[in-house]
Design an enzyme around this catalytic site. Sequence first.
Site, PDB file in Angstrom:
ATOM      1  N   PRO A 100       0.776  -1.237   0.000  1.00  0.00           N
ATOM      2  CA  PRO A 100       0.000   0.000   0.000  1.00  0.00           C
ATOM      3  C   PRO A 100       0.805   1.284   0.000  1.00  0.00           C
ATOM      4  CG  PRO A 100       0.105  -0.860   2.215  1.00  0.00           C
ATOM      5  CD  PRO A 100       0.804  -1.856   1.337  1.00  0.00           C
ATOM      6  N   ASP A 101       2.015   1.266   0.554  1.00  0.00           N
ATOM      7  CA  ASP A 101       2.680   2.538   0.857  1.00  0.00           C
ATOM      8  C   ASP A 101       4.122   2.547   0.395  1.00  0.00           C
ATOM      9  OD1 ASP A 101       2.563   5.123   1.804  1.00  0.00           O
ATOM     10  OD2 ASP A 101       3.132   4.597   3.842  1.00  0.00           O
TER      11      ASP A 101
END
Length: 242
Positions: A100-101
């Site tokens: 996600p990041d």
Amino acid sequence: MQLVHLVDDLLDLLEADPSFTRFLLDGQTAVIDDYLAVRPEAEPRLRALAGAGRLQVGPWMILMDEFMVSGETLIRNLQHGLARASALGGEASTRVGYLPDMFGHIAQMPQLLRLARLEHAVVWRGVPSEIEQTAFWWRAPDGSTVRAEYLFGSYSNGRDIPKDPSQLVARARGYDAELGAAALPGGDMLLMNGSDHLLPQPWLGDVVAAANELQDDYRFAVTSLGEHVRAQPTDGLTHVGR
């Protein structure tokens, strides 16, 4: 210590409230080992919840920056994460490449995921501007392809769900409008209920049930990433990669 208190409360919540059906431990198994270093007696509880699919563990050992480690590190990270998840009985819940990041992605990532028998990725940062919908086909140089779910609006777009069901419905309408043409025809909206340094919201199951009783425009459900991505459309998606 904040992690220890969080997981203490989370285990109590999951065991006491069947309506709080799922929790994602951020895609990495290191948090479990850090917790068990302090609470080794809690491992049977973790195993039971992971085995039941209510606690999603892995597939990574840690969420890494893909450009700051070697290729071998990426592979072993995934191997260790999948092995640890399997040892905890939660292998079925790891079948999503949660990324996600990360500040950009290596071209071979779909290849690594497919070698690990993962057919789906979930991404937010590092997605090319040409992507205008909430999913795309992500192809590696060797031709390996995964379906990538794009977290439109970030990995915490459903944080701080209100206790008032009418406000939850209003949040959904607002996110629906924000998605606009990015929403996949026939697909579902994904609201990620959490973020950095936030605790689980114990009223989540209750407010979801109340919001469903309140109106017929939306049907809310507390689900897992794996359940979500496998139910989403695959036709007509943009292809990204080489």
